[in-house]
Design a protein around this motif. Structure first.
Motif, PDB file in Angstrom:
ATOM      1  N   SER A  32      67.906   6.724  45.781  1.00  0.00           N
ATOM      2  CA  SER A  32      66.511   6.994  45.420  1.00  0.00           C
ATOM      3  C   SER A  32      66.266   8.501  45.293  1.00  0.00           C
ATOM      4  N   HIS A  34      62.976   9.445  45.797  1.00  0.00           N
ATOM      5  CA  HIS A  34      61.650   9.541  46.444  1.00  0.00           C
ATOM      6  C   HIS A  34      61.733   8.852  47.808  1.00  0.00           C
ATOM      7  N   CYS A  81      65.663  15.214  43.926  1.00  0.00           N
ATOM      8  CA  CYS A  81      65.087  14.354  44.960  1.00  0.00           C
ATOM      9  C   CYS A  81      63.878  15.013  45.621  1.00  0.00           C
ATOM     10  N   SER A  82      62.974  14.161  46.089  1.00  0.00           N
ATOM     11  CA  SER A  82      61.888  14.598  46.961  1.00  0.00           C
ATOM     12  C   SER A  82      61.952  13.743  48.220  1.00  0.00           C
ATOM     13  N   LEU A  99      55.679  14.124  49.735  1.00  0.00           N
ATOM     14  CA  LEU A  99      57.097  14.415  49.523  1.00  0.00           C
ATOM     15  C   LEU A  99      57.314  15.863  49.084  1.00  0.00           C
ATOM     16  N   LYS A 101      60.210  18.694  47.462  1.00  0.00           N
ATOM     17  CA  LYS A 101      61.439  18.811  46.671  1.00  0.00           C
ATOM     18  C   LYS A 101      62.626  19.226  47.548  1.00  0.00           C
ATOM     19  N   SER A 137      54.176   7.855  46.081  1.00  0.00           N
ATOM     20  CA  SER A 137      55.395   8.333  45.419  1.00  0.00           C
ATOM     21  C   SER A 137      56.666   7.879  46.155  1.00  0.00           C
ATOM     22  N   VAL A 138      56.529   7.395  47.397  1.00  0.00           N
ATOM     23  CA  VAL A 138      57.694   6.925  48.160  1.00  0.00           C
ATOM     24  C   VAL A 138      58.136   5.561  47.638  1.00  0.00           C
ATOM     25  N   ASP A 139      59.426   5.440  47.272  1.00  0.00           N
ATOM     26  CA  ASP A 139      59.921   4.108  46.887  1.00  0.00           C
ATOM     27  C   ASP A 139      61.007   3.590  47.828  1.00  0.00           C
TER      28      ASP A 139
END
Length: 208
Positions: A32, A34, A81-82, A99, A101, A137-139
């Motif tokens: 991922s 995020h 990524c974040s 999040l 960076k 935004s978090v997955d």
């Protein structure tokens, strides 16, 4: 296998799964871009353990080992990524409001936060999970715990499984879980991962 602490993701555009060496967290490939890491810092994390991670044996307090593995993973995250970190005991604390960076400065700030964390209190798992899921935004979440939930708005394993499943019908966040140390509640953590499209890793290790 050996992992460098240097990011390896600057290779061709990072499009396909084979264009860079994916960072690893307790043997799981981190795909991922995020991510929220949710880390147990309750009092029992002061206990010592011995555990194998990616072919290497680590010995120390559970929190020392967990801090080291989290820093290694963050160090290997590509710039695209974040990420964020939430630590929990009876209460919980998010490193950032959203999040960040995975830049050099972002990683350095994360390392300072990780190092500042001290153990104490009881495991409140529900509240930090909900906090992570509220960031749209978090997955993907990586949850590490060494005990049974017994604090917070929903203090039981059954209640957490039910509530997170209900909320996650909309959020659709992948929740990966790590059982860390001999006291970890494996059934709960395995159920949480399986109900939320995640992977479960058993890293109970042993007493040194």
């Amino acid at each position: 296998g050996k992992r460098s602490s240097e990011p390896r993701a600057e290779a061709p555009h990072g499009r396909g799964p084979r264009t860079f060496l994916a960072p690893r967290y307790y043997g799981m490939e981190v795909r991922s871009a995020h991510i929220c890491f949710v880390l147990d810092i309750s009092g029992s994390m002061e206990m010592r353990m011995k555990v194998e991670i990616d072919g290497k044996t680590y010995e120390g307090t559970k929190l020392e080992i967990a801090k080291g593995e989290l820093k290694r993973c963050i160090g290997a995250l590509p710039k695209k990524c974040s990420f964020n970190i939430i630590v929990f005991e009876t209460g919980y604390r998010a490193w950032q409001k959203k999040l960040v960076k995975a830049s050099r400065s972002g990683k350095s700030a994360a390392y300072r936060f990780i190092e500042s964390v001290k153990p104490g209190g009881d495991p409140n798992i529900y509240d930090p999970l909900r906090c992570a899921m509220k960031d749209e935004s978090v997955d993907t979440i990586y949850l590490l715990s060494d005990g049974s939930p017994n604090a917070g708005a929903v203090p039981t394993a059954e209640g957490i499984l039910r509530e997170i499943r209900r909320v996650n019908r909309v959020s659709r966040v992948r929740i990966n879980t790590i059982a860390f140390g001999e006291g970890a509640e494996v059934g709960f953590l395995k159920g949480l991962a399986h109900a939320n499209a995640g992977r479960f890793v058993d890293k109970r290790g042993r007493a040194p």
